[in-house]
Every structure is written in C-alpha cells, then in structure tokens.
Design a protein around this motif. Structure first.
Motif: not given
Length: 448
Positions: A117, A120, A126-127, A294-295
């Motif tokens: 987190e 991020r 994102d991941r 990215t997501a």
C-alpha cells in the motif's frame, strides 16, 4: 588545462599517503587475497581509489570508520543502498525483532500488505511484487513484457545500466548493437535480444520501436550509471507517447532516481509508466527490491501469477519477499525517504553543487556540475546529453586522483563517478568540507 605529468606525480604522492594511513586495511587486503577472487567479496570493490580496498569497521548516519580508526564523510552511501543513512535505528530494531521470530517461511508476513500500500501511494502504480535486487526485478518485468506482448526484444538506452541483466549490457557501435565493453560471457548476441537508442534522441527511439518487435522499453528517467544525464524538456512525455503508439510497455527503473523524491522521478515529474522498478534504498540496507504495475498490466498477469506452474516461470526466488525483507522495508519507508527527509537532503545537494560550481568558475575550468534531487555530480566536460558522450568524456586518471585526494582527507565519493548523495544525516559542514577539499585538489592540479 591539466598537466598530465603533474597529475601523475600528485597521484603517486596520494597513493603513498593512502598506504601509510591504512596499514590495517593493507593487512586485511593481503589476507583476503588468499581466499577471495581478486581479493574482494564482489568484483567492483577493486575499483575504489587506493592501491587496495578500504576495509570498514562501522557506519552510522552519514559517516563511517575504517579498521584503522579513520572517520569519513560518506557521500557514496552504498551507491544508494544506504541512501537513508547508515544503521537506521528503526531498521535495526525491525531486523532484531524478525531474528527472534524467523526471517523466512515462504509465506506472507503481516508487513507485506502495508509495504504494498505504501509503494502504491508513493509511486501511483496499482499492484506490486518483490525481488531480492533491482537486477532481479528488471529481469522479471522484461519476462512479463515479452509474455504479454508476444514480442522478443527489449529496448534500452545506450550506455545504460540496470544491474546484471543480460539484455541490457548492450551499447551502440555506429548503428550496430554490441556487448557493452567489459561485459563477460554474453549468453547470446545482444543484437538478437536488444535494440539500443541514445538518451534524449526521440527520432532514434521512434525508429527503433517502429520495427514492431520490442516488448518493453526499460530506462531510467535520468541516466545515473554512466554519470548523471538529465532529460531534455519534454523528452519523457514524448517517450510515453511513442511507447503507446507502438504498443510497447514502458518500464521506469527508479533505483537511483529515487533521489528525486519519495516517489522518485515518476511522482516528481508526473510520469505514467506501465511498470516501475525500485531497488536497494527501500530496505535500509537489507537486500530487497520491488516492481509495480498498472491495474491493466496486473489484470493481464493475474492468470499466470495464480497458475500451477508459476514456481518455474522464471520469476521469484525462495528468499524473495521474506519476512525479513518486508520488516526492513516497512521500517525504512515509515521512518525514512519521506517528504521531510528530502526537504533536509536536497538543500545539501544544492549547497554542494554551488560549492563545486564556485571552484570551477574561479579557475575558469571547462567543467560542469549538475543536480537531481539529493544527488549531484561534477563532470570534466560540458554536460553530456547521452551516454556515448558521457562515456567519451571519462577521464580515469583525473577521476582517480580526485577521488583519492578526497578519500585521504576524509571524504568518500561514489566510485565510477564524481557523484555525491545526501541524506538527512549530512550537515552543511560536511558539504563545505568537500568544497574545501575539491578546491585544494584543483589548485594543486593547476599549480596555483
């Protein structure tokens, strides 16, 4: 402007001073020669200034003491590995606690989600996943890129360095891609795996990506490993456009450019990479690296990552993501590399830059100094715009003298470059000491 005979004489005198000042290091170097290849635990430790390696006894904050009891201002900081400063109490405490509860189990620890987190939040991707080193992380993301695009090649900047990743040890010889000088035993012809383009050259990048066989462009947002080379205005924005136009994944390596701020150049300059790698600084000295995505990229990788054969996919490692690494990373990111830390370190780099620039101007030298965040470097030439120009400007004899002169007066610079890195533990007097030492060296060189 430099009399080479005088330079050689000064270097010889500094070598003698070094030998006389470090008898215990010399003794340990002789002992190590019996069992260690090249007398050191890692090959490039032979590249330090001095006729034998300097052996360290202890390090804390922005200083270290060698085995002969001499103290130094450390402007290298483990070539970014100790960018936080040495021996952070929070990391020492976390490591001690993990030692009492187990370092590694091949299962997640309670720190893992917190670290994800925080990465991020800082970098905006994102991941996240982890590796032992940035070399590993770069290797993994290139593998992912080839898998996702079905394309065989990667693109890198001429004279880049991304660790010991085979595909990245490539340079341009005219218009040919060849192994980088010094690269040992390339596993294949790098021209088969890699396209190489000069930094700050958008036309060359467009032409390289237009072949349609490049899976990923891996690059630092500012070159740092052939010396520090800053991007032209608008260059990185156009790089992002070109990679999208050609369907190429853009991978940003922030391992050194984290000096730009808590989220590296990515956050400071508003970059939008598809994947991002950050290495050694985030563990406070404990081996760890991370790579984010990215997501959209994460969604495409979700299937393989949960697949039955992911353990032989060519990513990971038994000690990767260990409880020790996660504890050290959480301790580091919660107490260091924060906005307030950079607010203390960056002005010191600015002061260092101004001090060096003042000496250069005073003696009317055709040299240059520049800064990126809490990192700064001087050149023996005008500022290069690409790696080839930087490589051509390297002056090993002059650089070796300047480093040894500083070392003999208690100031350690980063090897291979004339680079200084600052932490909140440095002081203005540390900066001013370097300016004084630098000025004395220049005066001796010029016979003034």
């Amino acid at each position: 402007m430099i009399d080479r005979t005088r330079l050689d004489s000064l270097r010889t005198a500094e070598e003698e001073r070094f030998r006389e000042s470090h008898p215990r290091s010399a003794e340990l170097a002789r002992e190590a020669d019996h069992s260690l290849l090249a007398g050191v635990p890692m090959p490039w430790m032979t590249r330090w200034a001095g006729s034998f390696p300097l052996f360290v006894d202890s390090a804390g904050g922005a200083r270290f003491t060698d085995v002969d009891g001499l103290e130094y201002v450390d402007l290298c900081l483990g070539d970014t590995g100790a960018m936080t400063g040495h021996a952070l109490p929070s990391v020492a405490s976390a490591v001690q606690d993990r030692a009492a509860h187990g370092f590694t189990t091949m299962m997640p620890s309670s720190d893992a989600a917190w670290v994800g987190e925080e990465l991020r939040r800082r970098f905006g991707l994102d991941r996240w996943q982890f590796a032992m080193t940035a070399t590993d992380a770069n290797r993994f993301v290139l593998r992912f890129a080839r898998h996702l695009t079905g394309r065989p090649k990667v693109a890198v900047m001429d004279w880049c360095y991304h660790g010991t990743v085979d595909e990245t040890l490539a340079v341009l010889d005219g218009d040919r891609v060849v192994p980088r000088p010094g690269a040992l035993g390339p596993q294949v012809d790098v021209a088969l795996t890699t396209r190489v383009v000069p930094f700050n050259d958008l036309d060359a990048l467009d032409a390289a990506l237009a072949h349609g066989d490049v899976a990923a462009l891996l690059m630092e947002p500012a070159l740092t490993n052939i010396g520090m080379i800053l991007p032209d205005e608008g260059y990185l924005a156009r790089v992002r456009e070109l990679t999208r136009e050609h369907g190429v994944l853009w991978v940003v390596d922030e391992t050194h450019t984290l000096c730009a701020g808590p989220g590296g150049a990515t956050a400071a300059w508003g970059l939008e990479p598809d994947l991002l790698v950050v290495g050694k600084p985030i563990g406070g000295g404990i081996p760890v690296a991370a790579y984010g995505m990215t997501a959209e990229v994460a969604d495409r990788l979700e299937g393989p990552m949960r697949g039955h054969e992911i353990d032989v996919a060519g990513v990971g490692g038994t000690l990767t993501g260990s409880a020790l690494a996660m504890a050290a990373t959480r301790a580091t990111l919660s107490t260091a590399l924060r906005e307030e830390d950079f607010a203390a370190a960056v002005p010191l780099a600015t002061r260092w830059t101004a001090g060096v620039a003042g000496v250069i101007a005073e003696h009317d030298l055709p040299w240059h100094v520049q800064q990126l965040g809490c990192r700064a470097e001087y050149w023996f030439c005008p500022p290069p715009r690409n790696g080839a120009d930087a490589a051509a400007a390297i002056d090993d004899d002059l650089e070796g003298f300047m480093h040894l002169w500083a070392l003999n007066r208690g100031v350690l610079l980063t090897p291979f470059h004339n680079m200084a890195l600052f932490s909140p533990h440095h002081t203005e007097s540390d900066v001013d000491r370097h300016t004084e030492v630098f000025g004395e060296a220049v005066e001796e060189l010029l016979g003034r």
